[in-house]
Structures are given as structure tokens and as C-alpha cells.
Scaffold this active site. Structure first.
Site, mmCIF file in Angstrom:
data_model
loop_
_atom_site.group_PDB
_atom_site.id
_atom_site.type_symbol
_atom_site.label_atom_id
_atom_site.label_comp_id
_atom_site.label_asym_id
_atom_site.label_seq_id
_atom_site.Cartn_x
_atom_site.Cartn_y
_atom_site.Cartn_z
ATOM 1 N N LYS A 2 40.746 -4.289 -20.309
ATOM 2 C CA LYS A 2 39.918 -3.966 -21.522
ATOM 3 C C LYS A 2 38.384 -4.552 -21.381
ATOM 4 O O LYS A 2 37.582 -3.927 -20.751
ATOM 5 C CB LYS A 2 40.626 -4.317 -22.876
ATOM 6 C CG LYS A 2 41.615 -3.448 -23.163
ATOM 7 C CD LYS A 2 42.025 -3.520 -24.807
ATOM 8 C CE LYS A 2 43.283 -2.491 -24.968
ATOM 9 N NZ LYS A 2 42.657 -1.010 -24.959
ATOM 10 N N ASP B 206 50.809 -10.899 -21.090
ATOM 11 C CA ASP B 206 50.101 -9.712 -21.025
ATOM 12 C C ASP B 206 48.662 -9.979 -22.085
ATOM 13 O O ASP B 206 48.971 -10.013 -22.984
ATOM 14 C CB ASP B 206 50.715 -8.504 -21.578
ATOM 15 C CG ASP B 206 50.019 -7.174 -21.780
ATOM 16 O OD1 ASP B 206 48.596 -7.116 -21.751
ATOM 17 O OD2 ASP B 206 50.605 -6.254 -21.850
ATOM 18 N N PHE C 102 53.548 -3.325 -26.399
ATOM 19 C CA PHE C 102 52.653 -2.230 -25.793
ATOM 20 C C PHE C 102 52.277 -2.898 -24.414
ATOM 21 O O PHE C 102 51.382 -3.667 -24.638
ATOM 22 C CB PHE C 102 51.650 -1.423 -26.503
ATOM 23 C CG PHE C 102 51.030 -0.375 -25.837
ATOM 24 C CD1 PHE C 102 51.786 0.921 -25.970
ATOM 25 C CD2 PHE C 102 50.026 -0.423 -25.227
ATOM 26 C CE1 PHE C 102 51.069 1.953 -25.286
ATOM 27 C CE2 PHE C 102 49.400 0.589 -24.677
ATOM 28 C CZ PHE C 102 49.959 1.621 -24.626
#
Length: 392
Positions: A246, A217, A132
Site C-alpha cells: 500500500k 501482515d 484479509f
């Protein structure tokens, strides 16, 4: 869960609860009911809710200057870039608003790097199945999940998918069109899927041998989540490009695309941009977050032992509940895979004052704030124990 309410688009299935305040690992709803947060805004609230040092930095910055533009120098950006560069492989940073935007920048950087270096035919990026990387058109195509791609075809070309944690699978996809490999250090949304030792090292070796770029990532695994500032540091490899977001600014929107000088030099004025990315306010929050993560309180240093304790308690839970298929985790990111639907378990946990979420239909994902205590871990596990006992 409901997808309607107050004129909002139904892009989220929302639980019928509204949180109005938070402190540390707890939040309170509009009925003043407390909840223990084992999800931390899906890994965003690294230091818990309203960490005093970050709140003070934001208040102080908000009173002086919130936003100007990336048309001008932003001293807080420069300070943050130097702090980050001192703690990782990267020499240059591009600041944006979130993980998808950071990954979009990485994709563009890979393609442009190849064109700038005399290989315009190399444009494909190999990603991992079930990964993702975001919800923009390019990053959802990179994500290789039918549920996020469905309905958005035709998708952009230039992505090929290998099984996760499968080096031969990557090798088979390499061609004269390949420009790079893009992979999560740990697959978060797929249910905390942790690769075997040697995976990132193998990808680095393939990228070097093929003359292509390696993008890692770290949107979910960064900011100390696994016990190091960046998860790939456990492997000892250095990517060419890394993306993060995040937990970096304790809840304020910040994404970063980081790269070595050699690769970052591909971007020049006008190549890419972000209107609000890395404004003074969010950079002040990120600097204060780094102060806390790397400070004398030893928050990152404590993640490994807390994570081991969390896994120990989860393994104990597994012995009591036959419907638990697997337990996975690294640092303070963990998954409970069930032989049944996890949606009901997450909903009942919420009703009993514990925040977790369900991914992939059968997996409970746990991403508690890094400041969580052993007593709070015990409290959360005891609630989960009761939920699983009553539900199954």
C-alpha cells in the site's frame, strides 16, 4: 455503484465518477469538482496525491531507467532494502507488486522453511477469521471470509482459522501439522478491528513455544499508518516474516515480504520471483516516500496526535447520531460502525465531496493521507455529520 463500463470485467462496483488530478488530500473529477479524500486510495496515498518529492524522484528515475529485470542487480532495490532493514527486525527483503503477492511469498516461505528444516509434515498456517490477505488463490484462502472465497473451491489446503484476538482459539488449532501463524496487526478490511493489548505478544510466545513461524501482515497498517513505521512495533515483538505494500511507494505498485536472515535463507535462486517487482522506478518512489515519512517534517511523529483528534471528533459524532454503534481507530485508520447500511452513507458522502468507503456492509472505513490537517479533519467530519443527519 455500477459494475459495467468500457469493456472492463465487472470485478469492481464502481461509483460513476472519474478523478483526473489530485494534490495533497484533495482530488478533482473530470467536471473539475473537488473532493476531500478520507480514503487515500484505500491507504495507498500515504503522503496524499502527487507529493512533490515523490513526483520529482519518479520523474528523474523515469528519464534514466524504468525497468530492467531481476536477472540483474537493481541498486535502488538494494538501497531500499538497507533503509528498511535499518528500521525493522528484518534482514532480507523480497520485492513484488502488491500485498497479495507479498503474502503469497510469505506463505511459500513458511512452508519451504519447515521442509528445509526437517519438518516436511508441517504445512498448515493458522490465520484469523474475517482477516484479509489478498485475492490470489492462496491468499483468499488465508483470508477466511466467505465473500472472497465463494465460487473458487476447491481451495488450497493448509489453512485453519481461529477467531481474531483469541489466543486460546489459536492454541486449540495447533497440531503437528502447524507451520506458522499469519495475522494482520489490525484487521483493516474487516472494519479496523484492533486486538487487545498482549495479542501479538501472545502469538509470538505461542510461535516460539511451538517452534513455528509468526507472519505479521502490515499491508494496511504499515508505512506509518498507526503512528509507528510498522504497527507491530507498538507491541515490542518481532515477527519472523512481515508483509507490506500500500503506502510504501505513494501510489506506485510495491509489495515487500521481509524476513529475518534465519528464515529468509530458505529462499534461494529459483525459489520464488517477480518479473516487475521492485523495479528502479517504484523503488525510487519508495525511497522518496521514506525520506518524507522519516524526515524533518515529522509526518509519522504527527500521526498519533492527528489520529487522536480524528477519534475525538468521531466520538463527538457518535453522541449526535444514535445509529452509530461503535467507533474504532488507531493512528489515521478509523471505522464508524453503524446500526444500518453504510453503503448509502458512503454514496451520499461522495455526492457531497467526501471520499470514504463501506466495508462489511455496515462500517465506514477512513484512511486519510498522513499529511491531512486538523482543518481538513474538521471539514470531513462536518460532511459526515450532515450525511448521517439527512440519511437517518
Amino acid at each position: 455503484m455500477t459494475g459495467t463500463g468500457s469493456g472492463l470485467m465487472s470485478t469492481y462496483g464502481r461509483y460513476p465518477v472519474a478523478f483526473v488530478r489530485g494534490r495533497g488530500c484533495r482530488v478533482w473529477d473530470d467536471q473539475d469538482r473537488p473532493y476531500l479524500d478520507f480514503l487515500g486510495g484505500i491507504g495507498v496515498n500515504t503522503l496524499g496525491h502527487c507529493p512533490p518529492r515523490v513526483v520529482a524522484a519518479v520523474q528523474e528515475q523515469a528519464e534514466r531507467l524504468i525497468h530492467t529485470s531481476n536477472l540483474y542487480r537493481v541498486p535502488q532495490q538494494e538501497m531500499l532494502a538497507r533503509r528498511l532493514a535499518a528500521n525493522c527486525f528484518a534482514d532480507r527483503m523480497f520485492f513484488c507488486n502488491g500485498g497479495a503477492e507479498a503474502n503469497e511469498a510469505a506463505i511459500k516461505l513458511v512452508r519451504k522453511y519447515m521442509k528445509d528444516h526437517g519438518q516436511p509434515g508441517r504445512f498448515e498456517i493458522i490465520t484469523a477469521a474475517e482477516g484479509f490477505h489478498g485475492r490470489t488463490l492462496a491468499t483468499l484462502t488465508a483470508s477466511a471470509q466467505d465473500k472472497v472465497q465463494r465460487g473458487y473451491d476447491p481451495l488450497p489446503t493448509g489453512f485453519r482459522y481461529a477467531p481474531y484476538d483469541d489466543l486460546p482459539g489459536v492454541e486449540r488449532l495447533i497440531s503437528s501439522y502447524t507451520a506458522g501463524i499469519m495475522v494482520e496487526a489490525v484487521q483493516g478490511e474487516a472494519g479496523i478491528r484492533i486486538p487487545r493489548p498482549g495479542y501479538l505478544e501472545g502469538l509470538r510466545e505461542i510461535a516460539d513455544r511451538q517452534g513455528i513461524l509468526l507472519v505479521v501482515d502490515e499491508v494496511q497498517t504499515g508505512a506509518g499508518r498507526t503512528g509507528r513505521l510498522w504497527c507491530h512495533q507498538w507491541s515490542g515483538i518481532t515477527p519472523d516474516i512481515m508483509t507490506a505494500s500500500k503506502g510504501l511507494a505513494s501510489g506506485l505498485p510495491l509489495g515487500i515480504c521481509m524476513a529475518t536472515e534465519r528464515v529468509a535463507a530458505t529462499f534461494s535462486p529459483g525459489s520464488h520471483g517477480s518479473t516487475s517487482g521492485g523495479n528502479p522506478l517504484v523503488c525510487a518512489a519508495a525511497l522518496a516516500t521514506l525520506d518524507e515519512l522519516e524526515g524533518e517534517s515529522g509526518i509519522i511523529a504527527g500521526v498519533t496526535s492527528k489520529g487522536e483528534y480524528l477519534l475525538e471528533r468521531l466520538q463527538g459524532l457518535r453522541k449526535s447520531h444514535r445509529m452509530i454503534k461503535d467507533i474504532r481507530g488507531i493512528g489515521l485508520m478509523a471505522a464508524i460502525e453503524l446500526n444500518a447500511s453504510a453503503e448509502d452513507a458512503a454514496a451520499i458522502a461522495l455526492s457531497r465531496g467526501l471520499l470514504v468507503n463501506c466495508v462489511q456492509g455496515t462500517i465506514l472505513r477512513l484512511l486519510p493521507p498522513l499529511v491531512i490537517t486538523r482543518e481538513e479533519i474538521d471539514e470531513g467530519i462536518n460532511i459526515l455529520d450532515g450525511v448521517l443527519m439527512d440519511l437517518f
